[in-house]
Scaffold this active site. Structure first.
Site, mmCIF file in Angstrom:
data_model
loop_
_atom_site.group_PDB
_atom_site.id
_atom_site.type_symbol
_atom_site.label_atom_id
_atom_site.label_comp_id
_atom_site.label_asym_id
_atom_site.label_seq_id
_atom_site.Cartn_x
_atom_site.Cartn_y
_atom_site.Cartn_z
ATOM 1 N N GLU A 46 -26.055 -1.251 -3.019
ATOM 2 C CA GLU A 46 -25.015 -2.548 -3.290
ATOM 3 C C GLU A 46 -25.216 -3.564 -2.651
ATOM 4 O O GLU A 46 -24.625 -4.637 -2.212
ATOM 5 C CB GLU A 46 -23.842 -2.252 -4.364
ATOM 6 C CG GLU A 46 -22.879 -1.792 -3.028
ATOM 7 C CD GLU A 46 -21.301 -1.040 -3.314
ATOM 8 O OE1 GLU A 46 -20.692 -2.163 -4.174
ATOM 9 O OE2 GLU A 46 -20.978 0.229 -3.522
ATOM 10 N N CYS A 58 -21.158 1.753 -5.678
ATOM 11 C CA CYS A 58 -20.616 3.033 -5.673
ATOM 12 C C CYS A 58 -21.867 3.878 -6.900
ATOM 13 O O CYS A 58 -22.264 4.821 -5.672
ATOM 14 C CB CYS A 58 -20.119 3.795 -4.580
ATOM 15 S SG CYS A 58 -19.535 2.432 -4.025
ATOM 16 N N THR A 83 -12.382 1.010 6.940
ATOM 17 C CA THR A 83 -13.398 0.913 5.631
ATOM 18 C C THR A 83 -14.653 1.210 5.592
ATOM 19 O O THR A 83 -15.721 0.728 4.166
ATOM 20 C CB THR A 83 -12.717 1.065 4.190
ATOM 21 O OG1 THR A 83 -12.511 -0.138 3.104
ATOM 22 C CG2 THR A 83 -11.060 1.876 4.024
ATOM 23 N N SER A 114 -7.904 -1.154 -7.060
ATOM 24 C CA SER A 114 -8.985 -0.334 -6.454
ATOM 25 C C SER A 114 -8.899 1.414 -6.890
ATOM 26 O O SER A 114 -10.075 2.169 -7.382
ATOM 27 C CB SER A 114 -10.164 -0.626 -5.618
ATOM 28 O OG SER A 114 -9.672 0.185 -4.328
ATOM 29 N N HIS A 156 -17.189 10.723 -3.932
ATOM 30 C CA HIS A 156 -16.782 9.866 -3.168
ATOM 31 C C HIS A 156 -15.416 9.144 -2.435
ATOM 32 O O HIS A 156 -14.906 9.721 -3.166
ATOM 33 C CB HIS A 156 -16.971 8.586 -4.049
ATOM 34 C CG HIS A 156 -17.366 7.066 -4.147
ATOM 35 N ND1 HIS A 156 -18.277 6.794 -3.347
ATOM 36 C CD2 HIS A 156 -16.314 6.481 -3.883
ATOM 37 C CE1 HIS A 156 -18.177 5.709 -2.739
ATOM 38 N NE2 HIS A 156 -16.604 5.072 -2.862
ATOM 39 N N LYS A 165 -6.660 12.087 -2.648
ATOM 40 C CA LYS A 165 -5.702 11.293 -3.370
ATOM 41 C C LYS A 165 -6.730 12.099 -4.712
ATOM 42 O O LYS A 165 -5.693 12.332 -5.711
ATOM 43 C CB LYS A 165 -5.946 9.894 -3.204
ATOM 44 C CG LYS A 165 -4.669 9.821 -2.059
ATOM 45 C CD LYS A 165 -4.325 7.908 -2.666
ATOM 46 C CE LYS A 165 -4.307 7.221 -1.419
ATOM 47 N NZ LYS A 165 -3.100 7.459 -1.289
ATOM 48 N N ASN A 174 -18.071 4.221 4.998
ATOM 49 C CA ASN A 174 -18.043 4.567 3.503
ATOM 50 C C ASN A 174 -19.215 3.918 3.400
ATOM 51 O O ASN A 174 -20.019 2.394 4.235
ATOM 52 C CB ASN A 174 -16.770 3.149 2.568
ATOM 53 C CG ASN A 174 -17.738 2.904 1.249
ATOM 54 O OD1 ASN A 174 -17.732 3.808 0.795
ATOM 55 N ND2 ASN A 174 -16.695 1.907 1.023
ATOM 56 N N SER A 205 -17.215 0.936 -8.273
ATOM 57 C CA SER A 205 -16.248 0.285 -8.595
ATOM 58 C C SER A 205 -16.731 -0.865 -10.194
ATOM 59 O O SER A 205 -18.225 -1.463 -9.812
ATOM 60 C CB SER A 205 -16.062 -1.246 -7.443
ATOM 61 O OG SER A 205 -14.962 -0.056 -6.732
HETATM 62 N N1 CAA Z 1 0.588 6.912 10.176
HETATM 63 C C1 CAA Z 1 0.538 7.554 8.866
HETATM 64 N N2 CAA Z 1 -0.089 7.046 8.357
HETATM 65 C C2 CAA Z 1 0.805 5.840 7.996
HETATM 66 C C3 CAA Z 1 0.544 4.563 9.196
HETATM 67 C C4 CAA Z 1 0.732 5.933 10.066
HETATM 68 N N3 CAA Z 1 1.523 5.138 11.344
HETATM 69 N N4 CAA Z 1 1.131 3.673 8.266
HETATM 70 C C5 CAA Z 1 -0.046 3.267 7.326
HETATM 71 N N5 CAA Z 1 -0.025 4.702 6.758
HETATM 72 C C6 CAA Z 1 -0.611 5.719 5.881
HETATM 73 C C7 CAA Z 1 -0.030 4.431 4.407
HETATM 74 O O1 CAA Z 1 1.358 5.543 4.506
HETATM 75 C C8 CAA Z 1 -0.660 4.840 3.426
HETATM 76 O O2 CAA Z 1 -0.903 6.317 3.303
HETATM 77 P P1 CAA Z 1 -1.120 6.442 1.365
HETATM 78 O O3 CAA Z 1 -1.826 5.722 0.928
HETATM 79 O O4 CAA Z 1 -0.712 8.261 1.367
HETATM 80 O O5 CAA Z 1 -0.043 6.602 0.401
HETATM 81 C C9 CAA Z 1 -2.027 4.904 3.980
HETATM 82 O O6 CAA Z 1 -2.175 5.099 5.355
HETATM 83 C C10 CAA Z 1 -3.105 3.353 3.869
HETATM 84 O O7 CAA Z 1 -2.168 1.598 4.487
HETATM 85 P P2 CAA Z 1 -1.714 1.403 3.496
HETATM 86 O O8 CAA Z 1 -0.961 1.400 1.985
HETATM 87 O O9 CAA Z 1 -0.867 0.630 4.370
HETATM 88 O O10 CAA Z 1 -2.656 0.664 3.304
HETATM 89 P P3 CAA Z 1 -3.658 -0.456 3.672
HETATM 90 O O11 CAA Z 1 -3.334 -1.855 3.045
HETATM 91 O O12 CAA Z 1 -4.062 -0.587 4.475
HETATM 92 O O13 CAA Z 1 -4.607 -0.443 2.582
HETATM 93 C C11 CAA Z 1 -6.447 0.461 1.383
HETATM 94 C C12 CAA Z 1 -5.592 0.339 2.057
HETATM 95 C C13 CAA Z 1 -6.460 -0.297 0.291
HETATM 96 C C14 CAA Z 1 -7.281 1.444 1.161
HETATM 97 C C15 CAA Z 1 -7.791 -0.504 2.301
HETATM 98 O O14 CAA Z 1 -7.504 0.275 2.973
HETATM 99 C C16 CAA Z 1 -8.889 -0.899 1.342
HETATM 100 O O15 CAA Z 1 -8.628 -2.014 0.391
HETATM 101 N N6 CAA Z 1 -9.987 -1.058 1.459
HETATM 102 C C17 CAA Z 1 -11.435 -1.281 0.587
HETATM 103 C C18 CAA Z 1 -11.551 -0.670 -0.989
HETATM 104 C C19 CAA Z 1 -11.350 1.037 -0.983
HETATM 105 O O16 CAA Z 1 -12.129 1.470 -0.455
HETATM 106 N N7 CAA Z 1 -10.897 1.676 -2.286
HETATM 107 C C20 CAA Z 1 -11.018 2.612 -2.688
HETATM 108 C C21 CAA Z 1 -11.249 2.691 -4.278
HETATM 109 S S1 CAA Z 1 -12.509 1.872 -4.791
HETATM 110 C C22 CAA Z 1 -13.788 2.870 -4.208
HETATM 111 O O17 CAA Z 1 -14.154 4.259 -4.042
HETATM 112 C C23 CAA Z 1 -15.245 1.542 -4.146
HETATM 113 C C24 CAA Z 1 -15.125 1.819 -2.539
HETATM 114 O O18 CAA Z 1 -16.379 2.152 -1.994
HETATM 115 C C25 CAA Z 1 -15.026 0.601 -2.279
#
Ligand code: CAA
Length: 409
Positions: A81, A113, A156, A205, A244, A253, A296, A329
């Protein structure tokens, strides 16, 4: 006829960034990256590398390991991609760099992906259809994951490629014919024309991924249902589950969701936290170890998990069946299974361990310079371990070359 992966080889760029350094620079606790997302390091491509050179490096290593002459390849599929042209496929550059013969079907595949799995399934069907005249397919998944600096997606990122030789002597993984699939038009992650960095609705996502996992897994489980005993969970028939993995926490998860659905479908009581944690440790954790040091790699991510368990535990997994979940996605997903044949340990070296141990860690200043640079192509750094170089663009044409004649196997 058994069909599947005969040989597998990985390639990652020679630069990496520590997520501890990224956390410090972005003023967030390091545990957010290491425990919250599960990432420790991410691979970063040098300007002299692009998706073509990553793919060619993985492809060459795969052919060398298999002892295959490039003329034996009758189908070359490159999934990505991170395409470099609207029309000209990444695959045709790779075809030339690998000196694959003229009589070959060559094209690029795209569905985020999921593309790597689309390639693997297409190649397996091509082999099953029997028109291969004893030739083999080479499927390469290659990507560079990029998000905006300082965005939630920044931790990521990653880069790498995995090449798989597909044929009817599957020494790495013999694929089962049935699979479960799921598709829906969702805007969870995309990259409009002209943008280098992806756009993503991050939290959505994650939901889309889990919905697609449920859809694909339950369809697969229904196909297997007649073979399952009363209250038997399908996951208990599998030695490993690979997902993945855009970031390792996503796999945990996913595993939780799969076990909950599997137990519910088996008519059991709800899976409790202790059972899910124990099953995650055994079935899923080994697959994400290597990925937590790469990041990733989009189309290649699931196959880096496969490369990881192949190198770590081939002997223990010989003769055992594993499950794999692919998500792209947009979205399309597939759940499938396969068996690692006895003797798999003789093809266990995917090159990953050596590549991971010979990387150069870069600092934040160098990382930000590389990410913001508009430089295309260039001289390879002294630590460069690849075989192919992207020289740049001249007269609207991309130019590639071979760096050295004697290449790492
Ligand atoms: N200590 C330990 N854990 C902590 C922490 C700390 N001090 N602070 C935060 N965390 C944890 C949170 O509790 C959370 O855990 P849970 O998900 O278990 O609740 C985790 O860290 C993530 O923190 P946030 O909820 O604050 O989320 P974020 O704003 O960092 O965003 C994300 C996370 C949405 C995955 C972001 O990184 C993102 O957008 N990534 C790109 C999209 C992606 O990878 N999506 C996956 C599905 S789509 C797919 O798989 C296709 C692909 O390849 C893209």
């Amino acid at each position: 006829m058994s069909v599947g992966i005969e040989r597998l080889a990985a390639y990652i760029p020679s630069y990496a960034l520590s997520l501890g350094d990224l956390a410090a620079a972005r003023n967030v606790p390091p545990e957010k990256m290491t425990a919250g997302l599960g990432v420790h390091e991410m691979a970063i491509a040098a300007p002299c590398e692009d998706v073509v050179t990553l793919a060619a490096s993985a492809g060459l290593r795969c052919l060398r390991r298999a002892g295959i002459d490039p003329s034996e390849i009758g189908l070359l599929l490159v999934a990505t991609e991170t395409g470099v042209d609207h029309s000209k496929p990444v695959a045709i550059f790779v075809h030339e760099l690998l000196a694959i013969g003229r009589h070959c079907r060559v094209y690029e595949l795209k569905h985020a992906c999921y593309g790597g799995t689309a390639g693997l399934m297409t190649a397996a069907d091509w082999v099953r259809a029997g028109g291969t005249r004893r030739r083999k397919a080479l499927v390469i998944a290659s990507d560079i994951a990029r998000y905006e600096l300082r965005s939630a997606g920044e931790p990521t990122q990653g880069a790498g490629a995995v090449a798989m030789l597909v044929g009817n002597e599957p020494r790495v993984l013999s694929l089962d014919a049935e699979t479960g699939t799921y598709a829906a038009n969702v805007y969870d992650f995309w990259r409009p024309f002209g943008r280098r960095e992806a756009l993503v609705d991050g939290k959505f996502s994650v939901e889309c991924y889990l919905d697609a996992l449920g859809g694909a897994f339950l369809q697969y489980r229904a196909l297997e249902r007649p073979a399952l005993g009363s209250q038997e969970a399908l996951s208990e028939r599998l030695a490993r589950l690979l997902y993945h993995t855009p970031f390792p926490k996503m796999a945990s998860k996913a595993h939780r969701r799969l076990i909950e659905l599997d137990w519910r479908a088996a008519g059991r009581r709800d899976a409790d936290d202790d059972s899910i944690t124990a099953s995650f440790r055994t079935l899923a954790a080994p697959g994400i170890e290597a990925v937590s040091h790469i990041g990733n790699t989009y189309t290649a991510s699931l196959y880096f998990c496969l490369a990881g368990i192949l190198e770590r535990e081939a002997r223990a997994l010989a003769g055992r069946r594993i499950g794999l979940f692919s998500y792209g996605s947009g979205c399309c997903a597939e759940f499938f299974t396969g068996t690692m044949p006895s003797g798999v340990e003789s093809v266990a070296d995917a090159g990953l361990r050596d590549l991971l141990s010979s990387r150069t860690m870069i600092d934040m200043a160098e990382y930000e310079r590389l990410m913001t640079s508009s430089e295309l192509g260039g001289e390879p750094p002294s630590s460069f371990t690849g075989e192919f170089v992207f020289h740049g663009v001249r007269n609207d044409r991309r130019e590639y070359g071979r760096l050295r004649e004697s290449m790492a196997a």
